[in-house]
Design a protein around this motif. Structure first.
Motif, mmCIF file in Angstrom:
data_model
loop_
_atom_site.group_PDB
_atom_site.id
_atom_site.type_symbol
_atom_site.label_atom_id
_atom_site.label_comp_id
_atom_site.label_asym_id
_atom_site.label_seq_id
_atom_site.Cartn_x
_atom_site.Cartn_y
_atom_site.Cartn_z
ATOM 1 N N GLU A 43 -6.914 -30.530 -26.115
ATOM 2 C CA GLU A 43 -6.408 -31.140 -27.239
ATOM 3 C C GLU A 43 -5.703 -31.024 -28.215
ATOM 4 O O GLU A 43 -5.328 -29.852 -28.466
ATOM 5 N N GLY A 44 -5.120 -32.299 -28.344
ATOM 6 C CA GLY A 44 -3.858 -31.623 -29.522
ATOM 7 C C GLY A 44 -2.757 -31.226 -29.373
ATOM 8 O O GLY A 44 -1.374 -31.463 -29.866
ATOM 9 N N GLY A 63 -8.326 -38.154 -19.441
ATOM 10 C CA GLY A 63 -8.457 -37.299 -20.305
ATOM 11 C C GLY A 63 -7.643 -38.805 -21.377
ATOM 12 O O GLY A 63 -7.447 -40.111 -20.892
ATOM 13 N N ARG A 64 -7.316 -38.429 -21.803
ATOM 14 C CA ARG A 64 -6.239 -39.544 -22.938
ATOM 15 C C ARG A 64 -5.818 -38.759 -24.009
ATOM 16 O O ARG A 64 -5.243 -37.693 -24.958
ATOM 17 N N PHE A 65 -4.239 -39.715 -24.467
ATOM 18 C CA PHE A 65 -3.185 -39.218 -24.714
ATOM 19 C C PHE A 65 -2.255 -40.645 -25.804
ATOM 20 O O PHE A 65 -3.116 -41.803 -26.025
ATOM 21 N N GLY A 66 -2.211 -40.186 -27.087
ATOM 22 C CA GLY A 66 -1.575 -40.709 -27.959
ATOM 23 C C GLY A 66 -0.499 -40.704 -28.636
ATOM 24 O O GLY A 66 0.180 -39.988 -28.057
ATOM 25 N N GLY A 73 1.454 -41.644 -44.654
ATOM 26 C CA GLY A 73 1.954 -40.282 -44.504
ATOM 27 C C GLY A 73 1.116 -39.272 -43.745
ATOM 28 O O GLY A 73 1.125 -38.669 -43.905
ATOM 29 N N GLU A 74 0.244 -40.291 -43.031
ATOM 30 C CA GLU A 74 -0.812 -39.465 -42.244
ATOM 31 C C GLU A 74 -0.026 -39.731 -40.991
ATOM 32 O O GLU A 74 0.482 -40.857 -40.224
ATOM 33 N N PRO A 75 -0.548 -39.146 -39.928
ATOM 34 C CA PRO A 75 -0.039 -38.872 -37.976
ATOM 35 C C PRO A 75 -1.244 -39.973 -38.122
ATOM 36 O O PRO A 75 -1.647 -39.570 -38.386
ATOM 37 N N LEU A 76 -0.572 -40.635 -36.273
ATOM 38 C CA LEU A 76 -1.390 -41.749 -36.917
ATOM 39 C C LEU A 76 -1.383 -42.527 -35.330
ATOM 40 O O LEU A 76 -0.393 -42.249 -34.854
ATOM 41 N N ALA A 77 -2.344 -42.273 -34.210
ATOM 42 C CA ALA A 77 -1.996 -42.777 -32.651
ATOM 43 C C ALA A 77 -1.565 -44.467 -32.553
ATOM 44 O O ALA A 77 -2.716 -44.738 -32.677
ATOM 45 N N ARG A 103 1.115 -36.954 -28.083
ATOM 46 C CA ARG A 103 -0.230 -35.795 -28.195
ATOM 47 C C ARG A 103 -1.369 -36.211 -27.275
ATOM 48 O O ARG A 103 -1.601 -37.617 -27.212
ATOM 49 N N ALA A 104 -1.829 -34.994 -26.973
ATOM 50 C CA ALA A 104 -2.994 -34.607 -25.881
ATOM 51 C C ALA A 104 -4.612 -35.226 -27.162
ATOM 52 O O ALA A 104 -4.464 -34.156 -27.836
ATOM 53 N N LEU A 105 -5.054 -36.450 -27.088
ATOM 54 C CA LEU A 105 -6.489 -36.396 -27.537
ATOM 55 C C LEU A 105 -8.077 -36.470 -27.599
ATOM 56 O O LEU A 105 -8.479 -36.085 -28.004
ATOM 57 N N SER A 106 -7.801 -35.866 -26.164
ATOM 58 C CA SER A 106 -8.683 -35.337 -25.502
ATOM 59 C C SER A 106 -7.986 -33.363 -24.595
ATOM 60 O O SER A 106 -6.929 -34.259 -24.051
#
Lengths: 175, 158
Positions: A43-44, A63-66, A73-77, A103-106
């Motif tokens: 994750e991450g 799993g899941r990726f974003g 200004g904030e990272p967001l999937a 990025r892997a979200l899990s």
């Protein structure tokens, strides 16, 4: 890491809905899977970053990726990619750098076909390259036609005002 | 007869060697067209993929949304393929392609292309990859237009 032989059939069955694998028979799908490897991502963990050279394409097994972007200004999937879906196939087709960070979200696993392996399969006229390309062909043609319709619909809405009509024309569209 | 050197300027064929372009040229036919002649008509499926070798062609994509027609006009540069999406997915062409001047085309028929893919000759997958790359480039340009239109609609609350 290679997929264990006794799991290949099961993985191929799970990828039946995947655009690249769905036009293949079971034998072809297993044969294509053998050309790649599996990878675990915590994750991450970043699978690849925007601007990275293309190292092949991936199919999510678990799993899941974003697909990451920045909002306020904030990272967001901006988009979530789950089991059976492809990652990075457009970059492989166009031989261009990555257009976004993924990025892997899990805790997740992916099947990875290295770009160098794909190029070798093509250069050798290997039928697996043809199977992969024919899967990509269906998906890319569908996306192209769908996106043209979306563009026309948005152009129609934007043309309701003068400024929008100018933008539509500057993009090469004509009412 | 198409000389392999004429395929040198086809940008998406850069990944083919001279020998491979020569093999491809042998499978293609040369088509001369007259000014004003339609090569593709929107709504009709294409039985071949074409590349412009010489001359000038106009392209007009026509899309209908809520009974309102929208058109994407353009001029096709020498060395550009067209008719690819229709020949690959078998659906009707979304564009009309018409000769502006006298022109020469290279063409490869759908059945010849499929036979090339089945033959095991690396030229088959290389050509398909080149075509997909060309369609993906066009898709990228449409994506960019869609993003700009979405942003405009959001900013103007339309």
């Amino acid at each position: 890491m290679q997929i264990m032989d006794d799991r290949l059939d099961e993985v191929a069955r799970n990828l039946r809905a995947n655009p690249i694998f769905k036009s293949m028979g079971a034998v072809e799908a297993v044969s294509v899977l053998k050309a790649g490897t599996t990878m675990a991502c915590g994750e991450g963990e970043v699978l690849f970053a925007e601007g990275d050279p293309c190292d092949g394409f991936y199919v999510v097994l678990t799993g899941r990726f974003g697909v990451m972007g920045v909002r306020d200004g904030e990272p967001l999937a901006l988009a979530i990619i789950g089991p059976g879906e492809c990652i990075g196939e457009m970059s492989l087709t166009r031989a261009t750098p990555r257009s976004a960070t993924v990025r892997a979200l899990s805790n997740s696993t992916v099947w990875h076909l290295a770009g160098s392996v794909f190029e070798t399969l093509i250069a050798q006229g290997d039928t697996r390259a043809t199977h992969i390309l024919q899967g990509l062909q269906v998906e890319i043609c569908r996306r192209f036609r769908d996106e043209l319709l979306v563009g026309a619909e948005l152009a129609a809405r934007a043309s309701a005002v003068d400024e929008g009509r100018l933008l539509v024309e500057s993009l090469g569209w004509e009412v | 007869m198409i000389h392999p050197r004429e395929l040198d300027n086809v940008s998406c064929l850069a990944m083919l060697s001279f020998e491979e372009r020569a093999a491809l040229a042998l499978r293609m036919i040369e088509i001369p067209v007259l000014p004003g002649q339609d090569i593709l008509r929107e709504g009709s499926p294409s039985s071949a993929a074409f590349v412009l070798l010489d001359g000038q062609l106009s392209v007009r994509k026509r899309l209908v949304v809520n009974e309102q027609p929208y058109e994407l006009p353009g001029i096709l540069p020498v060395g550009e393929w067209f008719g690819l999406v229709s020949v690959l997915d078998g659906a009707p062409a979304s564009a009309r392609v018409r000769a502006v001047t006298a022109a020469r085309l290279g063409a490869i028929g759908k059945e010849d292309f499929e036979a090339l893919l089945r033959s095991g000759d690396p030229v088959g997958p290389k050509l398909l990859r080149a075509w997909l790359s060309s369609i993906a480039d066009q898709l990228q340009r449409v994506n960019e237009s869609v993003l700009m239109l979405r942003l405009f609609l959001e900013q103007n609350k339309l």
